[in-house]
Design a protein around this motif. Structure first.
Motif, PDB file in Angstrom:
ATOM      1  N   THR B  67     -13.759  -1.284  -7.540  1.00  0.00           N
ATOM      2  CA  THR B  67     -12.658  -1.393  -6.590  1.00  0.00           C
ATOM      3  C   THR B  67     -13.173  -1.875  -5.242  1.00  0.00           C
ATOM      4  O   THR B  67     -12.571  -2.735  -4.595  1.00  0.00           O
ATOM      5  N   MET B  71     -12.216  -5.218  -3.317  1.00  0.00           N
ATOM      6  CA  MET B  71     -11.649  -5.151  -1.975  1.00  0.00           C
ATOM      7  C   MET B  71     -12.378  -6.105  -1.041  1.00  0.00           C
ATOM      8  O   MET B  71     -11.768  -6.925  -0.360  1.00  0.00           O
ATOM      9  N   VAL B 209      -5.903  -2.296   1.713  1.00  0.00           N
ATOM     10  CA  VAL B 209      -5.154  -1.242   1.032  1.00  0.00           C
ATOM     11  C   VAL B 209      -4.504  -1.802  -0.227  1.00  0.00           C
ATOM     12  O   VAL B 209      -4.439  -1.141  -1.262  1.00  0.00           O
ATOM     13  N   LEU B 212      -7.073  -1.932  -2.865  1.00  0.00           N
ATOM     14  CA  LEU B 212      -7.424  -0.578  -3.301  1.00  0.00           C
ATOM     15  C   LEU B 212      -6.438  -0.087  -4.360  1.00  0.00           C
ATOM     16  O   LEU B 212      -6.814   0.610  -5.295  1.00  0.00           O
ATOM     17  N   THR B 213      -5.180  -0.459  -4.191  1.00  0.00           N
ATOM     18  CA  THR B 213      -4.159   0.061  -5.104  1.00  0.00           C
ATOM     19  C   THR B 213      -3.670  -0.996  -6.084  1.00  0.00           C
ATOM     20  O   THR B 213      -2.723  -0.770  -6.812  1.00  0.00           O
ATOM     21  N   LEU B 257      -7.121   8.402  -4.350  1.00  0.00           N
ATOM     22  CA  LEU B 257      -6.637   7.079  -3.934  1.00  0.00           C
ATOM     23  C   LEU B 257      -5.809   7.160  -2.657  1.00  0.00           C
ATOM     24  O   LEU B 257      -5.966   6.343  -1.753  1.00  0.00           O
ATOM     25  N   GLY B 261      -6.904   5.398   0.761  1.00  0.00           N
ATOM     26  CA  GLY B 261      -6.025   4.382   1.332  1.00  0.00           C
ATOM     27  C   GLY B 261      -5.663   4.708   2.771  1.00  0.00           C
ATOM     28  O   GLY B 261      -5.718   3.844   3.659  1.00  0.00           O
ATOM     29  N   THR B 262      -5.313   5.976   3.007  1.00  0.00           N
ATOM     30  CA  THR B 262      -4.950   6.393   4.356  1.00  0.00           C
ATOM     31  C   THR B 262      -6.156   6.280   5.287  1.00  0.00           C
ATOM     32  O   THR B 262      -6.054   5.727   6.391  1.00  0.00           O
ATOM     33  N   SER B 265      -6.935   2.679   6.315  1.00  0.00           N
ATOM     34  CA  SER B 265      -6.115   2.035   7.348  1.00  0.00           C
ATOM     35  C   SER B 265      -6.349   2.680   8.711  1.00  0.00           C
ATOM     36  O   SER B 265      -6.332   1.993   9.732  1.00  0.00           O
TER      37      SER B 265
END
Lengths: 394, 284
Positions: B67, B71, B209, B212-213, B257, B261-262, B265
């Motif tokens: 991942t 990214m 992000v 990532l997802t 995840l 993700g948080t 950012s």
């Protein structure tokens, strides 16, 4: 009464028809169908909820066992005991697929789907060779076809279940059905049985020898995949479930019409413990009844009366399926592709053991893990020893 | 006269929506991550078993690494291309409108369509490179093929961001620079790039992000294969949850995840001074 089944353009109308005639006789029921992956997920969520179906399609084996263990499936043994005619209507080795701890939890409702070795007759004729009878035959065929620039075996390696068929047959031929039975019933330590390592080592030799060519990892079993490669003569053989015949008819009609599609049993391995008549695959699909059904009696009546009815069996045969019902030889002989369907019928009937696909026979989490490891084995990222250690440690 | 602020009741629909579809599922997932649940019956509490498994799960670590690779590489590929096309598309060249609409075409296609399209094009037996490199079948290449397809899909979107932002740069800045004798490159590096600073941050967060997802493209294009060569962490979560039906463990991966993700950012916004949000425009 809610009846759930897997989507199938050909078979759904037949299933609908049998529900209709059940309704005409005073019963009730409505058919809902779903695609493969969504079906498994939806079933998982629904069973045990108020939205559960009363009757549902399944693959038998360990997959069904999870639901049985959770107490969600009605035991059909008493129904069979009261109804010997029903009990004797189906081929026993196929009935076993839905038998858990000696109790019957499902009735076969679609055709039998053993795995067999398909081959391109034209490619074989051009090379002047015969289909393999033993493992050594197969290995020498690999060399022959490689020298001719033909990929010996077509494999839809982007989908692990196609690779699994090789592992299943090899273990059954070498170690007999007991080895896998021990894994399923007594836990992962059973993978340590020497026959597992031996069979995977043989498989690895076949991979190293170039049996599957070098680009199988991205080939799928969809349109234009492994089946097309064989139909076009780019590959000589293809190990696949019996549905391959209909699939080839669909996607490469001329190939089948010209009589170039050949089939044979998986090669024997001399000295192996498994009977060469044994087959692997999906014994059949089954209808099971949920124990929380509000219409338990109606549901039981439905599965015990409609599935061996003459009209239903005939409709399955007309659609090209080979039902798991005894005494249909004459019906098969009169239907299209009689030589193929009769071969399938006799092969399963004479098989000492019908090994259910491992991914259906193991609990979902173990199956998923095992399939991933198997893909790594085919890619040579994992050795047979590492495979055994990884799956045995689960 | 004091202007009337809207009553806080106006926020109710937004909060209800967010609560029902974002906060509540998240709470449930956190709860599930401390349970063992095969999707049948009721979840049973099993403490931190899922979490300690996550710490020792080699496949999860490898997926995490992939991942990260996805990214970084897709950011490095997309940013310069989107930036250059965006700045170019903001100009007044003659062919601009026609070419721009062609560049933006991938934006109109659904992810599933794009993944299926490239899968067919790159097929190792019947695709356009049949017999050549195995873009989907070689474990060392597959993940870069995924990067390529994702970039092909999303570059137009980021181009759009840059185009809009570049149009907003006051012409007077360029005029002044020309008088001072700045050339084409000087103007790009001394005016355009600094002026697009916050757009770069916004676009980068969306890309990072997003990667990532990212999930659907990989699911359709490679199913994480060959083997596990392109199995990124969201796909690992999906396979664990919906093939293996280990909902508890899959929930632990999901929580990880969300946290990552948080964090990502937050870190990017802080590190770039984005939070200050000072305007670069005249008159501010």
């Amino acid at each position: 009464m809610k009846i759930w089944a897997l989507q199938d353009q050909v078979l759904n109308p037949i299933e609908q028809k049998s529900i209709d005639s059940f309704k005409a006789a005073g019963g009730n029921g409505s058919l809902e169908t779903f695609g493969n992956d969504p079906y498994k997920q939806k079933l998982r969520v629904a069973i045990g909820s108020p939205n559960a179906p009363d009757v549902f399609f399944n693959w038998g084996g360990g997959n069904l066992k999870e639901y049985v263990d959770a107490g969600k499936i009605a035991d059909l043994t008493p129904v069979l005991d009261q109804n010997p005619e029903l009990k004797n209507a189906f081929i026993p080795s196929v009935m076993d697929g839905a038998k858990i701890d000696g109790k019957q939890y499902g009735i076969p409702m679609r055709g039998m789907q053993p795995v067999l070795l398909f081959f391109n007759k034209k490619v074989f004729a051009e090379a002047g060779v015969q289909p393999p009878k033993t493992w050594d035959d197969l290995l020498s065929l690999v060399d022959t076809f490689k020298n001719k620039g033909v990929q010996p075996i077509s494999l839809a390696g982007s989908q692990a279940w196609t690779e699994l068929m090789w592992a299943e047959y090899l273990l059954d031929r070498i170690g007999g059905p007991e080895v896998f039975k021990a894994i399923r019933d007594n836990g992962a330590a059973g993978w340590k049985h020497p026959a597992v390592l031996e069979s995977l080592t043989k498989l690895r030799e076949l991979i190293d020898r170039g049996g599957f060519g070098d680009n199988f990892a991205s080939v799928g079993y969809d349109m234009g995949g492994a089946s097309t490669i064989m139909a076009q003569g780019k590959a000589a053989m293809h190990l696949m479930g019996s549905w391959e015949f209909v699939n080839q008819q669909d996607q490469s009609p001329d190939f089948v019409k010209n009589g170039d599609l050949g089939w044979t049993a998986f090669p024997a391995i001399p000295g192996g413990k498994g009977d060469p008549s044994n087959v692997v695959g999906n014994a059949s699909n089954y209808y099971s009844v949920t124990s929380d059904s509000k219409q338990l009696d109606a549901a039981k009546k439905f599965v015990s009366t409609t599935l061996h009815e003459d009209s239903y069996v005939q409709a399955l045969i007309d659609a090209g399926d080979v039902p798991a019902v005894v005494g249909v030889e004459d019906k098969l002989a009169k239907a299209p592709n009689a030589d193929y369907t009769t071969w399938i019928y006799n092969t399963v009937k004479e098989a000492k053991h019908f090994q259910l696909s491992w991914d259906q026979d193991l609990p979902a989490d173990d199956a998923t893990f095992m399939l991933t490891q198997l893909q790594e084995l085919f890619l040579k990222k994992v050795s047979p020893e590492q495979f055994v250690n990884a799956v045995a440690a689960r | 006269m004091q202007s009337q602020r809207p009553s806080s009741w106006y926020a109710v629909p937004a909060f209800a929506f967010f609560g029902l579809f974002a906060a509540l599922p998240m709470v449930l997932v956190v709860y599930l991550s401390f349970t063992s649940w095969q999707g049948l019956g009721t979840p049973t509490f099993n403490g931190v078993a899922n979490w300690s498994r996550l710490i020792s799960d080699g496949e999860a670590h490898a997926s995490m690494g992939r991942t990260l690779l996805l990214m970084v590489v897709s950011w490095a590929v997309q940013t310069p291309i989107a930036l250059l096309i965006g700045v170019w598309a903001a100009g007044k060249q003659r062919s601009r409108a026609v070419l721009s609409s062609i560049f933006f075409l991938p934006l109109l296609l659904s992810t599933a369509a794009i993944a299926l399209l490239w899968q067919a094009l790159l097929d190792s037996n019947f695709g356009i490179f049949a017999g050549g490199p195995q873009f989907l079948g070689d474990p060392d290449i597959a993940i870069y093929t995924v990067v390529f397809v994702i970039s092909w899909q999303y570059i137009p979107f980021h181009t759009l961001l840059y185009q809009g932002a570049a149009r907003g740069i006051p012409a007077s800045l360029y005029e002044a620079a020309i008088i001072d004798g700045a050339g084409r490159f000087g103007r790009f590096f001394n005016i355009t790039l600094p002026q697009l600073r916050y757009t770069i941050v916004t676009s980068s967060i969306l890309m990072l992000v997003g990667s990532l997802t990212t999930f659907d493209t990989v699911l359709i294009l490679t199913q994480g294969g060959p083997g596990t060569a392109s199995r990124i962490i969201p796909l690992h979560m999906y396979i664990t949850g919906f093939s293996g039906f280990e909902m508890g463990y899959a929930s632990a991966i999901a929580v990880l995840l969300v946290v990552l993700g948080t964090a990502l950012s937050v870190i990017v916004t802080r590190a770039t001074g984005f939070r200050a949000m000072s305007s670069q425009q005249e008159g501010s």
